[in-house]
Design a protein around this motif. Structure first.
Motif, PDB file in Angstrom:
ATOM      1  N   VAL A  44      -4.049  -7.066  -0.730  1.00 35.49           N
ATOM      2  CA  VAL A  44      -3.019  -6.345   0.021  1.00 35.49           C
ATOM      3  C   VAL A  44      -3.667  -5.208   0.793  1.00 35.49           C
ATOM      4  O   VAL A  44      -4.506  -4.464   0.245  1.00 35.49           O
ATOM      5  N   GLY A  45      -3.307  -5.057   2.047  1.00 34.79           N
ATOM      6  CA  GLY A  45      -3.858  -4.001   2.884  1.00 34.79           C
ATOM      7  C   GLY A  45      -2.927  -2.814   2.975  1.00 34.79           C
ATOM      8  O   GLY A  45      -1.723  -2.976   3.150  1.00 34.79           O
ATOM      9  N   LEU A  46      -3.498  -1.619   2.841  1.00 32.79           N
ATOM     10  CA  LEU A  46      -2.785  -0.374   3.138  1.00 32.79           C
ATOM     11  C   LEU A  46      -3.193   0.034   4.544  1.00 32.79           C
ATOM     12  O   LEU A  46      -4.330   0.434   4.778  1.00 32.79           O
ATOM     13  N   LEU A  47      -2.272  -0.089   5.473  1.00 37.87           N
ATOM     14  CA  LEU A  47      -2.563   0.103   6.886  1.00 37.87           C
ATOM     15  C   LEU A  47      -1.817   1.317   7.409  1.00 37.87           C
ATOM     16  O   LEU A  47      -0.664   1.553   7.025  1.00 37.87           O
ATOM     17  N   GLY A  48      -2.462   2.066   8.298  1.00 36.85           N
ATOM     18  CA  GLY A  48      -1.788   3.203   8.909  1.00 36.85           C
ATOM     19  C   GLY A  48      -2.769   4.122   9.591  1.00 36.85           C
ATOM     20  O   GLY A  48      -3.992   3.984   9.460  1.00 36.85           O
ATOM     21  N   ASP A  49      -2.220   5.079  10.349  1.00 34.22           N
ATOM     22  CA  ASP A  49      -3.047   6.068  11.035  1.00 34.22           C
ATOM     23  C   ASP A  49      -3.725   6.990  10.038  1.00 34.22           C
ATOM     24  O   ASP A  49      -3.322   7.085   8.867  1.00 34.22           O
ATOM     25  N   ARG A 214      -1.031  -9.765   2.423  1.00 33.13           N
ATOM     26  CA  ARG A 214       0.130  -8.998   2.869  1.00 33.13           C
ATOM     27  C   ARG A 214      -0.343  -7.606   3.269  1.00 33.13           C
ATOM     28  O   ARG A 214      -1.426  -7.166   2.886  1.00 33.13           O
ATOM     29  N   VAL A 215       0.512  -6.931   4.032  1.00 35.14           N
ATOM     30  CA  VAL A 215       0.185  -5.613   4.560  1.00 35.14           C
ATOM     31  C   VAL A 215       1.298  -4.635   4.214  1.00 35.14           C
ATOM     32  O   VAL A 215       2.489  -4.964   4.351  1.00 35.14           O
ATOM     33  N   VAL A 216       0.908  -3.448   3.762  1.00 30.90           N
ATOM     34  CA  VAL A 216       1.835  -2.329   3.564  1.00 30.90           C
ATOM     35  C   VAL A 216       1.531  -1.324   4.670  1.00 30.90           C
ATOM     36  O   VAL A 216       0.478  -0.689   4.654  1.00 30.90           O
ATOM     37  N   VAL A 226       6.657  -3.928   4.667  1.00 32.93           N
ATOM     38  CA  VAL A 226       5.746  -4.706   3.828  1.00 32.93           C
ATOM     39  C   VAL A 226       5.954  -6.175   4.144  1.00 32.93           C
ATOM     40  O   VAL A 226       7.091  -6.653   4.236  1.00 32.93           O
ATOM     41  N   GLY A 227       4.872  -6.913   4.319  1.00 30.41           N
ATOM     42  CA  GLY A 227       4.989  -8.343   4.570  1.00 30.41           C
ATOM     43  C   GLY A 227       3.659  -8.933   4.953  1.00 30.41           C
ATOM     44  O   GLY A 227       2.635  -8.234   4.984  1.00 30.41           O
ATOM     45  N   THR A 228       3.643 -10.215   5.242  1.00 34.99           N
ATOM     46  CA  THR A 228       2.418 -10.826   5.749  1.00 34.99           C
ATOM     47  C   THR A 228       2.089 -10.225   7.113  1.00 34.99           C
ATOM     48  O   THR A 228       2.972  -9.709   7.809  1.00 34.99           O
ATOM     49  N   GLY A 229       0.835 -10.319   7.503  1.00 33.37           N
ATOM     50  CA  GLY A 229       0.463  -9.822   8.809  1.00 33.37           C
ATOM     51  C   GLY A 229       1.230 -10.504   9.916  1.00 33.37           C
ATOM     52  O   GLY A 229       1.660  -9.862  10.882  1.00 33.37           O
ATOM     53  N   GLU A 230       1.447 -11.809   9.775  1.00 35.10           N
ATOM     54  CA  GLU A 230       2.197 -12.549  10.791  1.00 35.10           C
ATOM     55  C   GLU A 230       3.635 -12.060  10.873  1.00 35.10           C
ATOM     56  O   GLU A 230       4.203 -11.926  11.966  1.00 35.10           O
ATOM     57  N   ALA A 231       4.238 -11.773   9.711  1.00 41.88           N
ATOM     58  CA  ALA A 231       5.621 -11.291   9.712  1.00 41.88           C
ATOM     59  C   ALA A 231       5.725  -9.946  10.413  1.00 41.88           C
ATOM     60  O   ALA A 231       6.654  -9.713  11.197  1.00 41.88           O
TER      61      ALA A 231
END
Length: 354
Positions: A44-49, A214-216, A226-231
């Motif tokens: 799972v990825g924690l994504l953000g600035d 999935r990505v948060v 929160v969801g898959t990258g495609e979503a």
């Protein structure tokens, strides 16, 4: 890649659950009501600035930081905030790799195996270094390694104890683009082979899409989606998510009759009539078509190898848009063009909802 059997974790991967995690530093809220699950073996990825709370959350999971609110569980069992990092069964790979410069690679990897029988520890060290292609550098010191080698050595050390959850803090940020793509593919293969549950911090949407199940997406310490990258890319919940995951062409308008009028045509929406709205298109949804509703002109065309990038003015839009086409096709600079859209990658949001 090495055989999967050589990477199998000594204990099953864990399910990590976070509920209502909060953290403040003085008057600044770093995290607020963060909740999500990581299923066994999932990346799972924690994504953000920068500054959105990604690394703070990772440190809380690792036990290096205590939350002010919320709870964490591993396989349904509480993970007390005061439980020391070394007793959590959680490994961490730092952004700067944190290799001990006075120890050889073998000694660095062995560091987390204290208490293991010597022969067992040596076998694990040899296997993990071989896994990352550094078996021949076991006696080398970190200062002699390239950036990619240092990253792989840090991964070998993090995986050596067989953690049930592995935390990775911007693990590829110190590598150039070509090295980053290669090393992250190798890292993902190793995590898959070891069946390791992983939480990966990144600020790079492309990296999150390429590596994570999935990505948060965090925004100012809160979970945006929160969801898959495609979503997240194809079905963003907010304009912030849509912007963060990729380029957008934005057309302000007002909802009338179940649609928003744009230079490219009407975009359906279920917003109430009269709502101020923004219709957003992915650039790949816009195509050159002789019967297209939009009219424009190509300002510039740049060769980028397999594709060409075109800067195009569109009647009704204040700013030119960047579009692409195969290198040997499409209009040239100065050409008048018509454009339409395929409808697959357009979103409508309330104009106030950024």
């Amino acid at each position: 890649m090495p055989d999967a059997d050589r990477h199998r974790a000594p204990t099953p991967p864990a399910r990590l659950s976070l509920r209502g995690i909060g953290r403040r530093f003085g008057g600044v809220t770093a995290l607020a009501d963060v909740s999500f699950d990581v299923t066994p073996g999932e990346v799972v990825g924690l994504l953000g600035d920068s500054g959105c709370g990604k690394s703070t959350l990772l440190r809380i999971v690792a036990g290096l930081e205590r939350p002010d609110a919320g709870a964490m569980h591993l396989d349904g069992r509480p993970l007390p905030p005061d439980l020391p990092p070394e007793r959590r069964g959680i490994g961490m790979m730092f952004q700067d790799y944190a290799l001990f410069p006075h120890l050889t690679l073998a000694e660095n990897v062995r560091f987390g195996l204290a208490g293991r029988p010597r022969r067992e520890a040596e076998a694990i060290v040899s296997a993990r270094l071989a896994d990352v292609g550094l078996g021949h550098r076991a006696g080398s010191y970190p200062g002699t390694l390239s950036g990619g080698e240092a990253q792989r050595a840090a991964l070998a050390r993090a995986l050596a104890p067989g953690p049930r959850v592995l935390l990775l803090d911007e693990p590829f940020s110190n590598l150039d683009r070509r090295g980053r793509e290669r090393v992250r593919a190798e890292t993902l293969a190793l995590l898959r082979a070891a069946d390791t549950t992983a939480l990966l911090v990144t600020h790079d949407p492309e990296e999150a899409l390429a590596v994570c199940d999935r990505v948060v997406l965090l925004r100012d310490g809160r979970v945006e989606q929160v969801g898959t990258g495609e979503a997240l890319y194809r079905r963003p919940a907010t304009r912030f998510v849509a912007r963060f995951l990729g380029e957008l062409i934005e057309c302000a308008g007002r909802c009338q009759g179940g649609a928003v009028e744009t230079p490219f045509g009407r975009v359906p929406t279920d917003l109430p009539n009269g709502s101020p709205a923004v219709a957003c298109f992915r650039p790949e949804a816009i195509r050159f078509h002789d019967a297209g509703a939009a009219r424009g002109r190509v300002l510039r065309r740049a060769f980028l190898g397999a594709r060409a990038m075109l800067l195009v003015t569109v009647d009704g839009l204040a700013e030119p848009v960047c579009l692409s086409c195969p290198a040997g096709e499409g209009p040239e600079a100065g050409d008048a063009v018509r454009l339409d859209w395929d409808g697959a990658q357009a979103f409508v949001f309330l104009r106030e909802a950024d």
